[in-house]
Scaffold this motif. Structure first.
Motif, mmCIF file in Angstrom:
data_model
loop_
_atom_site.group_PDB
_atom_site.id
_atom_site.type_symbol
_atom_site.label_atom_id
_atom_site.label_comp_id
_atom_site.label_asym_id
_atom_site.label_seq_id
_atom_site.Cartn_x
_atom_site.Cartn_y
_atom_site.Cartn_z
ATOM 1 N N GLN A 19 7.914 4.593 -14.576
ATOM 2 C CA GLN A 19 8.384 4.964 -13.240
ATOM 3 C C GLN A 19 9.906 4.866 -13.220
ATOM 4 O OE1 GLN A 19 6.749 5.908 -10.112
ATOM 5 N NE2 GLN A 19 8.912 6.327 -9.731
ATOM 6 N N HIS B 109 1.136 6.437 -7.043
ATOM 7 C CA HIS B 109 0.000 7.298 -7.362
ATOM 8 C C HIS B 109 0.312 8.771 -7.128
ATOM 9 C CE1 HIS B 109 -3.203 3.901 -7.346
ATOM 10 N NE2 HIS B 109 -2.292 3.795 -8.278
ATOM 11 N N THR C 165 1.336 3.300 -13.689
ATOM 12 C CA THR C 165 0.465 3.514 -14.849
ATOM 13 C C THR C 165 1.176 4.381 -15.888
ATOM 14 O OG1 THR C 165 -0.493 5.350 -13.631
ATOM 15 C CG2 THR C 165 -1.732 3.280 -13.617
ATOM 16 N N LEU D 288 1.988 -1.619 -10.426
ATOM 17 C CA LEU D 288 1.294 -0.437 -9.906
ATOM 18 C C LEU D 288 1.442 0.778 -10.827
ATOM 19 C CD1 LEU D 288 2.409 -0.745 -6.164
ATOM 20 C CD2 LEU D 288 0.048 -0.910 -6.999
ATOM 21 N N GLY E 253 3.076 10.011 -7.712
ATOM 22 C CA GLY E 253 3.974 10.403 -8.800
ATOM 23 C C GLY E 253 5.378 10.722 -8.326
ATOM 24 N N HIS F 152 0.825 -1.215 0.000
ATOM 25 C CA HIS F 152 0.000 0.000 0.000
ATOM 26 C C HIS F 152 0.856 1.261 0.000
ATOM 27 C CE1 HIS F 152 0.708 -0.446 4.362
ATOM 28 N NE2 HIS F 152 0.520 0.856 4.421
ATOM 29 N N ARG G 220 2.000 1.731 -3.541
ATOM 30 C CA ARG G 220 0.871 2.246 -4.331
ATOM 31 C C ARG G 220 0.725 3.762 -4.105
ATOM 32 N NH1 ARG G 220 -3.129 -0.813 -2.525
ATOM 33 N NH2 ARG G 220 -2.887 -2.373 -4.146
ATOM 34 N N ALA G 221 0.795 4.159 -2.822
ATOM 35 C CA ALA G 221 0.654 5.593 -2.507
ATOM 36 C C ALA G 221 1.749 6.404 -3.206
ATOM 37 C CB ALA G 221 0.723 5.800 -0.993
#
Ligand SMILES: Cc1ncc(COP(=O)(O)O)c(C=O)c1O
Length: 446
Positions: free
Chosen positions: A163, A138, A160, A158, A140, A131, A134-135
């Motif tokens: 990265q 997300h 999108t 994870l 960025g 998690h 993910r944070a």
């Protein structure tokens, strides 16, 4: 009444040295013999905010950031938030041009709440829960430093958008430091040993992921390093490893992050990192290693934490009792201890303490400053020189507590963590308030 109370002018002539290596630059005795930092009397802070209290000199933090930028003009300086992170600290260091290293979703949240550009955030950690990854993805964050094979497919799944990632490589360099902070050796929990099959596999796996961009290698040698040689050696070893990646995969890594670990003095006379010398050593070893391997100069990054905030901080305590043991020591018990400063118990760290509310005049004693917590080992400073007439209610200041004090603090014995009070230009403001019994109870939902 002390001599100084009667003759305040003695304050300027008899002031003991407040060593500039361990106190913030703007530290003086005022006309009343009290210690002031950034124009604020420490005794006034103790009166206003209570004790124990952490005090943080903003200009000292900013000054250290500027010093890094001056000595390493071409490098990216990434403040290691684990040393101390509040929104204000994040704002100060980024306003001074530094990037920010975070190692948890909590630190990430503080950085984002401070308005730090996610592109300038680097995520670290040898165990990053899904998690938290993910944070970070997300949000960025600019870069994630990969520490295990397991993270690779996770981050790839994870992400999108592409990265950027670095691989943490342990260069197998042993530094002369406490075992708990020796992180450059091969056999420890962080990173992939340089030249190992594991490191080679990590490179291959990252390169196979279409939405991961492997931009560089990272290493962190340990803490409280004052010798510059290990950094030169790390450059040599990691540039060689980067050249091997290019030779094998045709992929050129453009970033080399050398981590932090630069020593500060905790007591007068302790060795500390010499930044100009470090800059020379890194430059020279980079020139030599790049020439040797025909490798383009990577951009260097450094991640100082302690060296940015340690000396900007000090902790104020009030004396609760003075106890003389027949044939033993004199114990000065204060209203803080191992929960606001666990470094003594963790690393055997040594500190000094100075009376802050009046100028000490007259005979001294050798005393041991004991914390208030229920552990015999809760000692803040052993064998320090204090005024022989020290009494309960007086204020002691312990310097160099800006790094790894609040961030390592606990609520042991049900004592809330101290506030952090920032000082600048004769003014103070609370950055973090004191943790209260109500705060502790608010978590007690059972
Ligand atoms: C990866 C990494 N970078 C930077 C630091 C900061 O080290 P220091 O505060 O000693 O400069 C640490 C400290 O543990 C670290 O683990």
């Amino acid at each position: 009444m002390t001599l100084l109370d009667m003759f305040p002018s003695l304050g300027s002539t008899m002031a003991p040295r407040l060593a500039p290596t361990v106190w913030p630059a703007d530290t003086h005795y005022d006309a009343d013999g009290r210690i002031t930092v950034a124009g604020v009397a420490l005794a006034d802070i103790a009166d206003q905010y209570g004790t124990a209290t952490y005090v943080l000199a903003e200009d000292e933090v900013r000054g250290r950031c500027r010093s890094y930028r001056k000595h390493f003009p071409d490098a990216e300086i990434i403040y290691a938030g684990k040393a101390l992170l509040t929104r204000a600290v994040a704002e100060w260091v980024t306003a001074e041009g530094l990037s920010l290293d975070v190692c948890s979703a909590g630190e990430l949240a503080i950085a984002l709440a401070a308005g730090v550009d996610p592109e300038r955030i680097v995520l670290h950690g040898n165990g990053k829960p899904c998690h938290e990854l993910r944070a970070a993805v997300h949000a960025g964050v600019g870069r994630i430093v990969i520490d295990s094979l397991n993270e690779i497919p996770l981050i790839a799944a994870l992400a999108t958008r592409p990265q950027r990632v670095l691989l943490r490589i342990s260069p197998d360099i042993d530094i002369d430091s406490h075992p708990a902070v020796r992180t450059g050796v091969a056999d420890q929990k962080f990173g992939f040993p340089v030249g190992s099959a594991l490191a080679a596999e990590a490179v291959e796996r990252v390169l196979r992921q279409p939405n991961l961009r492997l931009v560089g290698f990272h290493c962190h040698l340990g803490s409280q390093i004052h010798d510059t040689f290990p950094y030169g050696e790390a450059v040599r070893r990691l540039v060689a490893a980067m050249a091997a990646v290019r030779d094998q995969h045709g992929h050129t890594l453009a970033e080399l992050d050398l981590g932090g670990g630069h020593a500060v003095a905790y007591r007068c006379g302790d060795p500390e990192m010499d930044l100009p010398e470090l800059a020379d050593v890194i430059e020279d070893s980079l020139d030599a290693a790049c020439a040797r391997h025909g490798f383009p100069r990577p951009r260097i990054a450094l991640e100082p934490g302690r060296a940015i905030v340690a000396r900007a901080g000090l902790t104020l305590y009030r004396v609760l009792s003075v106890k003389r043991i027949d044939g033993g020591r004199t114990y000065v018990t204060v209203d803080g201890g191992m929960s606001d400063n666990p470094r003594v118990a963790l690393y055997g760290a040594r500190y000094d303490a100075v009376l802050a509310n009046r100028h000490p005049i007259g005979p001294e004693m050798t005393a041991t400053i004991a914390g208030r917590y229920c552990e015999a080992g809760d000692i803040l400073a052993a064998d320090v020189r204090l005024p022989a007439d020290l009494h309960p209610g007086e204020v002691l200041a312990v310097p160099v507590t800006g790094a790894y004090h609040h961030s390592l603090a606990s609520t042991y014995n049900g004592v809330g963590r101290p506030p952090i009070v920032a000082i600048k230009d004769g003014r103070c403001r609370e950055l973090l308030r004191r943790e209260t019994a109500a705060d502790l109870l608010s978590r007690d939902v059972g």
